[in-house]
Design a protein around this motif. Structure first.
Motif, PDB file in Angstrom:
ATOM      1  N   ILE A 239      38.080  43.201  44.108  1.00 12.89           N
ATOM      2  CA  ILE A 239      38.112  43.606  42.701  1.00 12.89           C
ATOM      3  C   ILE A 239      39.145  44.696  42.445  1.00 12.89           C
ATOM      4  O   ILE A 239      39.941  44.605  41.499  1.00 12.89           O
ATOM      5  N   LEU A 240      39.158  45.733  43.293  1.00 13.37           N
ATOM      6  CA  LEU A 240      40.118  46.829  43.078  1.00 13.37           C
ATOM      7  C   LEU A 240      41.566  46.346  43.089  1.00 13.37           C
ATOM      8  O   LEU A 240      42.368  46.778  42.247  1.00 13.37           O
ATOM      9  N   PRO A 241      41.973  45.450  44.011  1.00 14.42           N
ATOM     10  CA  PRO A 241      43.361  44.967  43.949  1.00 14.42           C
ATOM     11  C   PRO A 241      43.703  44.319  42.608  1.00 14.42           C
ATOM     12  O   PRO A 241      44.844  44.475  42.116  1.00 14.42           O
ATOM     13  N   LEU A 242      42.744  43.620  41.992  1.00 14.02           N
ATOM     14  CA  LEU A 242      42.997  43.036  40.676  1.00 14.02           C
ATOM     15  C   LEU A 242      43.150  44.129  39.622  1.00 14.02           C
ATOM     16  O   LEU A 242      44.010  44.034  38.725  1.00 14.02           O
ATOM     17  N   VAL A 243      42.325  45.147  39.707  1.00 12.75           N
ATOM     18  CA  VAL A 243      42.424  46.263  38.755  1.00 12.75           C
ATOM     19  C   VAL A 243      43.760  46.984  38.900  1.00 12.75           C
ATOM     20  O   VAL A 243      44.416  47.326  37.907  1.00 12.75           O
ATOM     21  N   ARG A 244      44.183  47.199  40.137  1.00 15.07           N
ATOM     22  CA  ARG A 244      45.428  47.948  40.395  1.00 15.07           C
ATOM     23  C   ARG A 244      46.676  47.168  39.992  1.00 15.07           C
ATOM     24  O   ARG A 244      47.755  47.763  39.864  1.00 15.07           O
ATOM     25  N   GLN A 245      46.522  45.856  39.797  1.00 13.92           N
ATOM     26  CA  GLN A 245      47.654  45.109  39.237  1.00 13.92           C
ATOM     27  C   GLN A 245      47.955  45.573  37.817  1.00 13.92           C
ATOM     28  O   GLN A 245      49.104  45.550  37.366  1.00 13.92           O
ATOM     29  N   ILE A 247      46.436  48.673  36.552  1.00 11.23           N
ATOM     30  CA  ILE A 247      46.418  50.145  36.560  1.00 11.23           C
ATOM     31  C   ILE A 247      46.618  50.587  38.011  1.00 11.23           C
ATOM     32  O   ILE A 247      45.647  50.760  38.758  1.00 11.23           O
ATOM     33  N   PRO A 248      47.858  50.786  38.451  1.00  9.72           N
ATOM     34  CA  PRO A 248      48.155  51.043  39.868  1.00  9.72           C
ATOM     35  C   PRO A 248      47.474  52.283  40.451  1.00  9.72           C
ATOM     36  O   PRO A 248      47.216  52.333  41.658  1.00  9.72           O
ATOM     37  N   GLN A 249      47.167  53.265  39.621  1.00 13.45           N
ATOM     38  CA  GLN A 249      46.586  54.505  40.138  1.00 13.45           C
ATOM     39  C   GLN A 249      45.061  54.459  40.261  1.00 13.45           C
ATOM     40  O   GLN A 249      44.432  55.443  40.671  1.00 13.45           O
ATOM     41  N   ALA A 250      44.445  53.343  39.919  1.00 15.96           N
ATOM     42  CA  ALA A 250      42.984  53.243  39.995  1.00 15.96           C
ATOM     43  C   ALA A 250      42.511  53.449  41.436  1.00 15.96           C
ATOM     44  O   ALA A 250      43.166  53.034  42.389  1.00 15.96           O
ATOM     45  N   SER A 251      41.369  54.102  41.577  1.00 19.45           N
ATOM     46  CA  SER A 251      40.801  54.348  42.906  1.00 19.45           C
ATOM     47  C   SER A 251      39.322  53.998  42.916  1.00 19.45           C
ATOM     48  O   SER A 251      38.656  53.986  41.868  1.00 19.45           O
ATOM     49  N   PHE A 252      38.825  53.727  44.097  1.00 25.31           N
ATOM     50  CA  PHE A 252      37.421  53.335  44.282  1.00 25.31           C
ATOM     51  C   PHE A 252      36.791  54.245  45.319  1.00 25.31           C
ATOM     52  O   PHE A 252      37.332  54.428  46.410  1.00 25.31           O
ATOM     53  N   HIS A 253      35.620  54.810  44.987  1.00 25.96           N
ATOM     54  CA  HIS A 253      34.982  55.816  45.827  1.00 25.96           C
ATOM     55  C   HIS A 253      33.572  55.365  46.208  1.00 25.96           C
ATOM     56  O   HIS A 253      32.740  55.097  45.340  1.00 25.96           O
ATOM     57  N   VAL A 254      33.331  55.299  47.514  1.00 28.84           N
ATOM     58  CA  VAL A 254      32.029  54.905  48.051  1.00 28.84           C
ATOM     59  C   VAL A 254      31.308  56.170  48.500  1.00 28.84           C
ATOM     60  O   VAL A 254      31.802  56.897  49.375  1.00 28.84           O
ATOM     61  N   VAL A 255      30.148  56.431  47.898  1.00 28.46           N
ATOM     62  CA  VAL A 255      29.395  57.648  48.193  1.00 28.46           C
ATOM     63  C   VAL A 255      27.992  57.255  48.639  1.00 28.46           C
ATOM     64  O   VAL A 255      27.242  56.627  47.882  1.00 28.46           O
ATOM     65  N   ALA A 336      29.312  41.346  34.168  1.00 22.74           N
ATOM     66  CA  ALA A 336      30.248  40.290  34.535  1.00 22.74           C
ATOM     67  C   ALA A 336      29.891  39.859  35.953  1.00 22.74           C
ATOM     68  O   ALA A 336      29.291  40.629  36.703  1.00 22.74           O
ATOM     69  N   ASP A 337      30.270  38.652  36.331  1.00 23.59           N
ATOM     70  CA  ASP A 337      29.850  38.165  37.642  1.00 23.59           C
ATOM     71  C   ASP A 337      30.991  37.757  38.567  1.00 23.59           C
ATOM     72  O   ASP A 337      30.925  38.008  39.763  1.00 23.59           O
ATOM     73  N   SER A 338      32.031  37.153  38.068  1.00 23.09           N
ATOM     74  CA  SER A 338      33.129  36.779  38.954  1.00 23.09           C
ATOM     75  C   SER A 338      34.021  37.998  39.190  1.00 23.09           C
ATOM     76  O   SER A 338      34.007  38.967  38.433  1.00 23.09           O
ATOM     77  N   ASP A 339      34.813  37.934  40.259  1.00 21.74           N
ATOM     78  CA  ASP A 339      35.733  39.037  40.555  1.00 21.74           C
ATOM     79  C   ASP A 339      36.684  39.280  39.393  1.00 21.74           C
ATOM     80  O   ASP A 339      36.918  40.435  39.001  1.00 21.74           O
ATOM     81  N   ALA A 340      37.234  38.209  38.849  1.00 18.05           N
ATOM     82  CA  ALA A 340      38.192  38.346  37.753  1.00 18.05           C
ATOM     83  C   ALA A 340      37.539  38.957  36.517  1.00 18.05           C
ATOM     84  O   ALA A 340      38.131  39.816  35.837  1.00 18.05           O
ATOM     85  N   GLU A 341      36.311  38.530  36.219  1.00 16.92           N
ATOM     86  CA  GLU A 341      35.608  39.064  35.047  1.00 16.92           C
ATOM     87  C   GLU A 341      35.243  40.535  35.238  1.00 16.92           C
ATOM     88  O   GLU A 341      35.344  41.342  34.310  1.00 16.92           O
ATOM     89  N   LEU A 342      34.821  40.887  36.426  1.00 17.14           N
ATOM     90  CA  LEU A 342      34.496  42.284  36.710  1.00 17.14           C
ATOM     91  C   LEU A 342      35.740  43.158  36.599  1.00 17.14           C
ATOM     92  O   LEU A 342      35.706  44.237  35.989  1.00 17.14           O
ATOM     93  N   ALA A 343      36.852  42.697  37.171  1.00 17.90           N
ATOM     94  CA  ALA A 343      38.098  43.465  37.094  1.00 17.90           C
ATOM     95  C   ALA A 343      38.552  43.620  35.646  1.00 17.90           C
ATOM     96  O   ALA A 343      38.984  44.710  35.232  1.00 17.90           O
ATOM     97  N   ALA A 344      38.430  42.552  34.861  1.00 12.75           N
ATOM     98  CA  ALA A 344      38.840  42.618  33.454  1.00 12.75           C
ATOM     99  C   ALA A 344      37.973  43.604  32.671  1.00 12.75           C
ATOM    100  O   ALA A 344      38.485  44.370  31.837  1.00 12.75           O
TER     101      ALA A 344
END
Length: 395
Positions: A239-245, A247-255, A336-344
């Motif tokens: 999902i994050l790679p689709l988002v970064r297409q 918004i390149p500066q997007a980041s994902f944090h696992v806590v 949303a359920d698919s990767d593309a829908e979640l990224a969008a």
């Protein structure tokens, strides 16, 4: 009187649910005055036996009104016949928290039994088996079958069986076997959240997050729990790679505690950060721009979602992760359920800061007004006051 059997090794939302049931015990558990004094010696001796046998667990039973026993302790307690609470004849109702503790209810116990399954564990293992191959698929399938049989046995034994949501209760009922199909009494006891604690006004944002450009996405939870592992890896790798297409500066944090080696290997790679255990999750939530919960296997109500909503965060989640939360999609959170829908959905909220802020505020208002622990667990008083065993016997 009440004996609560509460196992220690539970997932986050189960532990919180168990603690809150104890915290609200004044609604249904009365050992005050002279009655309390008669029980305190028994409880004190039980604690003594536990702490002597398991010194590493000392302090976990320090509760004045309830006896907390996990699976490692119960057999030792049962050997202390002179201090057997169950044999005292003073226990009218046994409240069993989670199905794994049902095996410790004596077969000859004549009082009422209430089993809080929380969610349908057998269905979870069935889902694991479907997603795996080889020996572990067989192991999980076997576990699912055995748990299903045990759930049916306990439902037949119990005066009432509790599930965390109507959807979970329907699933539980549909999977019952044998005589439990006719005898089981199934009801719903929802989850809640401490919105006074999870209040963005109470904390400052985590500086390590705010030092980064946004949008900062966050996923919280126990990171040695398979559905959480799968969800975090899904964001990091798909999902994050689709988002970064977009918004390149997007980041994902696992806590969350105990991240796997595979997750740790992703730290600081392609906008992914794996922080592990933190002392307080609230500053991390406040420091993020959006919570994501793309769970594919989700049982019960996801407290990680309620916590993020209480912190006035916009949340993007799957339909599975939204189960049991009666909020309005598109208003209180985005589904949303698919990767593309979640990224969008993530990109849309990230690019519309006003809409994201309004969604976060509406989400917090929903949690404060409708998801408090006090209101969620209020039905416990009526459950303990009932006499379902007599009704069943009369029938």
């Amino acid at each position: 009187a009440l004996l609560q059997l509460l196992p220690v090794q539970l997932t986050g939302h189960d532990r919180k649910r168990g603690r809150k049931q104890l915290a609200l015990r004044q609604h249904f558990f009365d050992l005050r005055g002279g009655t309390e004094r008669k029980h305190l010696e028994t409880i004190r001796m039980a604690r003594h036996h536990i702490e002597r046998a398991h010194p590493d667990r000392a302090g976990r039973t320090q509760n004045r009104h309830a006896l907390l026993v996990d699976t490692l302790h119960i057999s030792h307690l049962e050997s202390q016949n002179e201090y057997s609470i169950m044999a005292s004849g003073k226990v009218g109702t046994v409240y069993v928290f989670s199905g794994q503790m049902g095996q410790y209810v004596p077969k000859d116990f004549a009082g009422r039994v209430i089993v809080d399954f929380v969610d349908v564990d057998s269905a979870k293992f069935d889902a694991y088996a479907e997603r795996k191959s080889g020996p572990m698929a067989w192991v999980d399938a076997r576990e699912g079958r055995m748990l299903r049989a045990e759930e049916s046995r306990l439902a037949d034994r119990a005066d009432i069986s509790l599930l965390i949501s109507h959807k979970e209760a329907e699933l539980f009922t549909s999977r019952l076997q044998g005589s439990a199909v006719q005898t089981a009494k199934v009801d719903v006891l929802g989850n809640g959240i401490d919105s006074d604690f999870f209040d963005p006004a109470q904390v400052c944002p985590e500086p390590q997050l705010t030092a980064m450009a946004g949008p900062r996405l966050i996923f919280t939870g126990q990171m040695d729990y398979q559905p959480n592992i799968a969800a975090a890896e899904r964001v990091a790798t798909r999902i994050l790679p689709l988002v970064r297409q977009k918004i390149p500066q997007a980041s994902f944090h696992v806590v969350g505690r105990n991240p796997t080696d595979r997750l740790l290997a992703m730290h600081k790679q392609g906008g992914v950060f794996v922080w592990g255990r933190v002392d307080d999750v609230r500053p991390w939530l406040k420091g993020a721009d959006m919570a994501v919960a793309p769970l594919e296997i989700a049982r019960g109500v996801q407290n990680k979602v309620l916590e993020a909503m209480a912190m006035a965060m916009p949340v993007v989640l799957t339909g599975a992760a939204a189960t049991g939360i009666n909020a309005v999609p598109g208003h209180h959170f985005e589904i949303a359920d698919s990767d593309a829908e979640l990224a969008a959905a993530i990109v849309d909220l990230a690019q519309d800061s006003r809409r994201a802020a309004v969604m976060g505020l509406d989400a917090r208002r929903f949690v404060v007004e409708r998801q408090s622990w006090q209101s969620a667990l209020e039905p416990l008083a009526q459950l303990f006051a009932g006499n379902r065993r007599a009704q069943r016997n009369a029938a």
